[in-house]
Motif scaffolding. Structure first.
Motif, PDB file in Angstrom:
ATOM      1  N   PRO A  45     -40.367  41.044 -11.647  1.00  0.00           N
ATOM      2  CA  PRO A  45     -40.474  42.402 -11.087  1.00  0.00           C
ATOM      3  C   PRO A  45     -41.077  43.373 -12.097  1.00  0.00           C
ATOM      4  N   VAL A  46     -41.799  44.359 -11.582  1.00  0.00           N
ATOM      5  CA  VAL A  46     -42.391  45.396 -12.422  1.00  0.00           C
ATOM      6  C   VAL A  46     -41.826  46.748 -12.004  1.00  0.00           C
ATOM      7  N   CYS A  47     -41.775  47.661 -12.956  1.00  0.00           N
ATOM      8  CA  CYS A  47     -41.355  49.037 -12.687  1.00  0.00           C
ATOM      9  C   CYS A  47     -42.497  49.945 -13.122  1.00  0.00           C
ATOM     10  N   VAL A  48     -43.154  50.584 -12.155  1.00  0.00           N
ATOM     11  CA  VAL A  48     -44.326  51.403 -12.452  1.00  0.00           C
ATOM     12  C   VAL A  48     -44.185  52.765 -11.786  1.00  0.00           C
ATOM     13  N   CYS A  49     -45.015  53.691 -12.248  1.00  0.00           N
ATOM     14  CA  CYS A  49     -45.006  55.048 -11.716  1.00  0.00           C
ATOM     15  C   CYS A  49     -46.427  55.428 -11.336  1.00  0.00           C
ATOM     16  N   GLY A  50     -46.586  56.062 -10.181  1.00  0.00           N
ATOM     17  CA  GLY A  50     -47.917  56.462  -9.742  1.00  0.00           C
ATOM     18  C   GLY A  50     -47.846  57.517  -8.657  1.00  0.00           C
ATOM     19  N   GLU A  51     -49.020  57.893  -8.163  1.00  0.00           N
ATOM     20  CA  GLU A  51     -49.123  58.927  -7.135  1.00  0.00           C
ATOM     21  C   GLU A  51     -49.594  58.318  -5.824  1.00  0.00           C
ATOM     22  N   VAL A  52     -48.967  58.757  -4.739  1.00  0.00           N
ATOM     23  CA  VAL A  52     -49.352  58.281  -3.407  1.00  0.00           C
ATOM     24  C   VAL A  52     -50.641  58.986  -2.993  1.00  0.00           C
ATOM     25  N   THR A  53     -51.684  58.197  -2.742  1.00  0.00           N
ATOM     26  CA  THR A  53     -52.977  58.778  -2.365  1.00  0.00           C
ATOM     27  C   THR A  53     -53.306  58.574  -0.890  1.00  0.00           C
ATOM     28  N   LYS A  54     -52.544  57.682  -0.223  1.00  0.00           N
ATOM     29  CA  LYS A  54     -52.849  57.409   1.181  1.00  0.00           C
ATOM     30  C   LYS A  54     -51.644  56.747   1.832  1.00  0.00           C
ATOM     31  N   THR A  55     -51.375  57.090   3.082  1.00  0.00           N
ATOM     32  CA  THR A  55     -50.336  56.417   3.861  1.00  0.00           C
ATOM     33  C   THR A  55     -50.911  56.043   5.220  1.00  0.00           C
ATOM     34  N   SER A  56     -50.384  54.980   5.792  1.00  0.00           N
ATOM     35  CA  SER A  56     -50.865  54.553   7.110  1.00  0.00           C
ATOM     36  C   SER A  56     -49.789  53.717   7.789  1.00  0.00           C
ATOM     37  N   VAL A  57     -49.880  53.654   9.114  1.00  0.00           N
ATOM     38  CA  VAL A  57     -48.970  52.846   9.920  1.00  0.00           C
ATOM     39  C   VAL A  57     -49.805  51.923  10.790  1.00  0.00           C
ATOM     40  N   ARG A  58     -49.504  50.638  10.743  1.00  0.00           N
ATOM     41  CA  ARG A  58     -50.204  49.664  11.584  1.00  0.00           C
ATOM     42  C   ARG A  58     -49.195  48.968  12.483  1.00  0.00           C
ATOM     43  N   ARG A  59     -49.582  48.732  13.708  1.00  0.00           N
ATOM     44  CA  ARG A  59     -48.726  48.035  14.663  1.00  0.00           C
ATOM     45  C   ARG A  59     -49.148  46.571  14.774  1.00  0.00           C
ATOM     46  N   PHE A  60     -48.146  45.731  15.011  1.00  0.00           N
ATOM     47  CA  PHE A  60     -48.447  44.324  15.279  1.00  0.00           C
ATOM     48  C   PHE A  60     -47.332  43.767  16.157  1.00  0.00           C
ATOM     49  N   GLY A  61     -47.671  42.817  16.972  1.00  0.00           N
ATOM     50  CA  GLY A  61     -46.676  42.205  17.852  1.00  0.00           C
ATOM     51  C   GLY A  61     -46.073  43.166  18.851  1.00  0.00           C
ATOM     52  N   TRP A  63     -44.322  46.191  19.419  1.00  0.00           N
ATOM     53  CA  TRP A  63     -43.542  47.335  18.944  1.00  0.00           C
ATOM     54  C   TRP A  63     -43.317  47.326  17.438  1.00  0.00           C
ATOM     55  N   LYS A  64     -43.711  46.271  16.747  1.00  0.00           N
ATOM     56  CA  LYS A  64     -43.456  46.175  15.309  1.00  0.00           C
ATOM     57  C   LYS A  64     -44.453  47.031  14.524  1.00  0.00           C
ATOM     58  N   LYS A  65     -43.985  47.545  13.369  1.00  0.00           N
ATOM     59  CA  LYS A  65     -44.818  48.428  12.560  1.00  0.00           C
ATOM     60  C   LYS A  65     -44.809  48.006  11.094  1.00  0.00           C
ATOM     61  N   ILE A  66     -45.931  48.249  10.437  1.00  0.00           N
ATOM     62  CA  ILE A  66     -46.028  48.125   8.982  1.00  0.00           C
ATOM     63  C   ILE A  66     -46.409  49.494   8.438  1.00  0.00           C
ATOM     64  N   PHE A  67     -45.569  50.028   7.562  1.00  0.00           N
ATOM     65  CA  PHE A  67     -45.906  51.283   6.896  1.00  0.00           C
ATOM     66  C   PHE A  67     -46.434  50.953   5.509  1.00  0.00           C
ATOM     67  N   GLU A  68     -47.606  51.484   5.182  1.00  0.00           N
ATOM     68  CA  GLU A  68     -48.227  51.223   3.891  1.00  0.00           C
ATOM     69  C   GLU A  68     -48.485  52.535   3.159  1.00  0.00           C
ATOM     70  N   ALA A  69     -48.270  52.500   1.848  1.00  0.00           N
ATOM     71  CA  ALA A  69     -48.585  53.642   0.990  1.00  0.00           C
ATOM     72  C   ALA A  69     -49.384  53.123  -0.197  1.00  0.00           C
ATOM     73  N   THR A  70     -50.526  53.732  -0.446  1.00  0.00           N
ATOM     74  CA  THR A  70     -51.359  53.338  -1.579  1.00  0.00           C
ATOM     75  C   THR A  70     -50.954  54.153  -2.800  1.00  0.00           C
ATOM     76  N   LEU A  71     -50.633  53.446  -3.877  1.00  0.00           N
ATOM     77  CA  LEU A  71     -50.153  54.084  -5.105  1.00  0.00           C
ATOM     78  C   LEU A  71     -51.196  53.893  -6.197  1.00  0.00           C
ATOM     79  N   GLU A  72     -51.613  54.992  -6.807  1.00  0.00           N
ATOM     80  CA  GLU A  72     -52.596  54.920  -7.883  1.00  0.00           C
ATOM     81  C   GLU A  72     -51.966  55.352  -9.198  1.00  0.00           C
ATOM     82  N   GLU A  73     -52.399  54.691 -10.252  1.00  0.00           N
ATOM     83  CA  GLU A  73     -51.879  54.945 -11.586  1.00  0.00           C
ATOM     84  C   GLU A  73     -52.368  56.289 -12.105  1.00  0.00           C
ATOM     85  N   HIS A  74     -51.496  56.976 -12.857  1.00  0.00           N
ATOM     86  CA  HIS A  74     -51.895  58.250 -13.452  1.00  0.00           C
ATOM     87  C   HIS A  74     -53.002  58.004 -14.475  1.00  0.00           C
TER      88      HIS A  74
END
Length: 285
Positions: A45-61, A63-74
């Motif tokens: 496991p890693v422990c990192v810190c960054g800033e959220v630059t993008k979020t999105s929700v994708r559906r599959f199957g 009613w199922k959902k995947i929530f994604e957040a893109t994290l970029e390094e400072h």
């Protein structure tokens, strides 16, 4: 304290300050300096810190959902690879994370196609407030938590309790000839250690204290049991001698010794408290 916090605390079995301070962290994160973003997948496991630059929700199957957040390094450059944080069907996470927030995340990096992902990572939003020094720029405790009680809230409660805890309020359980420091210091360092060495010393103190208390409890119960009056139940041994004489074998030295010890216990006015232990087919019966 608000009822909204009392309920989850009670769910964890925490009813007092002592309960709170003995609800020990399950691990610690070194947030004095964060490591760079990983470049490949790993089982560590890693422990990192960054800033959220993008979020999105994708559906599959359906009613199922995947929530994604893109994290970029400072201070990222063109060669830096962002991390994609993914949660499956956890709708509350979507409400907690927004673009522009700074996050601390903990998880195992996995390569999914050409993207490096952390799936269902533990995370904490960095909030610039007066309590920032409690949660960052230190070795930070991570607690066994429950719904309705975030790491940030639990950590703050513990920090304030330790701040108001005097040396006299905490009794050191160990004998004075054991130079392992005061219990008050051990509690402080197990929650908010100054260094890895201080954390190890605090853990050793608390583990040793727990075993010492256990041994003292056993000794106390043994002393109480031995002080109770009893009745001797041991004759002259004539029937025993006849029984042993007709056996088609001789007793081993260990059997003879144990038999004598049992007879001595039976002849004593104190109740017998004995465990007969031996391997299978060693002659216990």
């Amino acid at each position: 304290m608000p009822r909204t916090r009392l309920t989850p605390l009670r769910r964890l079995g925490i009813e007092s300050v002592e309960d709170l301070l003995t609800h020990f962290p399950r691990r610690h994160e070194d947030r004095r300096e964060f490591a760079g973003f990983p470049q490949d997948e790993s089982d560590t496991p890693v422990c990192v810190c960054g800033e959220v630059t993008k979020t999105s929700v994708r559906r599959f199957g359906g009613w199922k959902k995947i929530f994604e957040a893109t994290l970029e390094e400072h201070g990222a450059n063109t060669l830096s690879q962002p991390l994609v944080l993914r949660w499956f069907n956890l709708h509350y996470v979507q409400k907690m994370i927004a673009t522009g927030q700074r996050l601390v995340v903990f998880g195992r990096p996995r390569l999914r196609g050409h993207r490096l992902c952390l799936e269902h990572p533990e995370f904490e939003v960095i909030e610039n407030d007066d309590e920032l020094s409690i949660h960052f720029r230190r070795i930070t405790p991570i607690y066994p938590a429950t719904e309705g009680l975030s790491q940030r809230v639990f950590r703050s409660l513990t920090f304030r309790a330790l701040e108001n805890l005097s040396e006299r309020a905490v009794e050191t359980l160990l004998p004075r000839n054991h130079a392992m420091g005061a219990r008050r210091t051990a509690l402080q360092q197990i929650h908010f250690p100054e260094s890895e060495a201080a954390l190890a010393a605090a853990r050793e103190h608390l583990v040793f204290s727990e075993f010492f208390a256990m041994q003292m409890t056993i000794a106390s119960r043994r002393a109480i049991a031995s002080s109770r009056p009893g009745e001797p139940h041991c004759g002259r041994g004539e029937l025993l001698e006849k029984f042993l004489h007709v056996l088609p074998f001789d007793l081993t030295d260990a059997q003879t010794r144990v038999l004598a010890e049992v007879r001595r216990d039976l002849a004593s006015p104190q109740p017998m408290n004995r465990l007969l232990q031996g391997d299978v087919s060693s002659g216990k019966t």
